[in-house]
Design an enzyme around this catalytic site. Sequence first.
Site, short mmCIF file in Angstrom:
data_model
loop_
_atom_site.label_atom_id
_atom_site.label_comp_id
_atom_site.label_asym_id
_atom_site.label_seq_id
_atom_site.Cartn_x
_atom_site.Cartn_y
_atom_site.Cartn_z
N SER A 77 0.82 -1.21 0.00
CA SER A 77 0.00 0.00 0.00
C SER A 77 0.86 1.26 0.00
O SER A 77 2.01 1.26 0.44
CB SER A 77 -0.90 0.04 1.24
OG SER A 77 -1.75 -1.06 1.28
N1 SAH Z 1 0.28 -5.68 4.09
C1 SAH Z 1 0.95 -5.91 2.85
C2 SAH Z 1 0.04 -5.62 1.68
C3 SAH Z 1 -0.07 -6.79 0.81
S1 SAH Z 1 -1.41 -6.78 -0.35
C4 SAH Z 1 2.26 -5.14 2.79
O1 SAH Z 1 2.54 -4.34 3.68
O2 SAH Z 1 3.04 -5.37 1.86
C5 SAH Z 1 -2.53 -7.90 0.43
C6 SAH Z 1 -2.07 -9.31 0.60
O3 SAH Z 1 -3.17 -10.06 1.11
C7 SAH Z 1 -1.62 -10.02 -0.67
O4 SAH Z 1 -0.30 -10.45 -0.52
C8 SAH Z 1 -2.59 -11.21 -0.77
O5 SAH Z 1 -1.99 -12.40 -1.27
C9 SAH Z 1 -3.03 -11.39 0.67
N2 SAH Z 1 -4.28 -12.11 0.90
C10 SAH Z 1 -5.42 -12.07 0.15
N3 SAH Z 1 -6.37 -12.87 0.68
C11 SAH Z 1 -5.82 -13.42 1.81
C12 SAH Z 1 -6.31 -14.34 2.80
N4 SAH Z 1 -7.53 -14.87 2.73
N5 SAH Z 1 -5.47 -14.68 3.81
C13 SAH Z 1 -4.21 -14.18 3.89
N6 SAH Z 1 -3.71 -13.32 2.97
C14 SAH Z 1 -4.50 -12.94 1.96
#
Ligand code: SAH
Length: 225
Positions: A77
């Site tokens: 983000s």
């Molecule tokens: N917090 C992260 C943002 C990553 S984007 C950062 O600081 O980089 C959101 C992430 O959520 C993605 O990597 C995606 O694979 C994950 N995601 C999506 N659905 C999910 C679920 N049900 N359980 C765990 N992770 C999930």
Amino acid sequence: MIILSLLLTSGSFPQADMYNTARMNMVRTQIIDRGIKDRSTIESLKKVPRHLFVSPGYEGEAYNDYPLPIGYGQTISQPYIVAYMTEAVKPYGKKKALEIGTGSGYQSAVLADIVDTVYTIEIIEGLAAEAKARFKNLGYINIISKSGDGYNGWIEHAPFEIIVVTAAAEVIPKPLIDQLAENGRMVLPVGSQAGNQELKLVIKKNGKAEIKDLLPVRFVPFKRK
Ligand code: SAH
């Protein structure tokens, strides 16, 4: 000796200096100037080396005002959103946080500088493995991570005073509400991929979830295994 070591330090890490300057500028112009006030959030964003969390080749853009790729079609983000979500859960003095969607691990690292322990779950195994290695290399011993579907939370460590979800679900996962501690705060994007998503704040009061809309956002989809 002191002069020599100072010269050596500044001489041998010009890149570190460059990233440090970029990070301080980011915190001033994107975080403080836009109204983030929580001291612990601001201090953490000043510390965490965001350029070590983005995909190779994007280091130079790590402190810019937009999301960036982290591989596997996912994104880290925009810094302001990370700060906004961190401030929204009032992390200072809190013990346990749960994050769903580890991704690069940046949001976990920002929380780990403030709370006692961060538990974080990532559904894409490759990303979970990369983040785990990154936490180890950077010395984040208070982040416990695993790969899996975060829909069900992490019952063994519940309840959590803080829950941060960084992928957009169409409805708030019930297990996450159940695992939120009394007076705990959860922040998460809710909505469809095609339509609008809203960042919501959930506060547990007398066992009940109070839900507030915070701001319109755009996140990658919450997946199910
Ligand atoms: N917090 C992260 C943002 C990553 S984007 C950062 O600081 O980089 C959101 C992430 O959520 C993605 O990597 C995606 O694979 C994950 N995601 C999506 N659905 C999910 C679920 N049900 N359980 C765990 N992770 C999930």
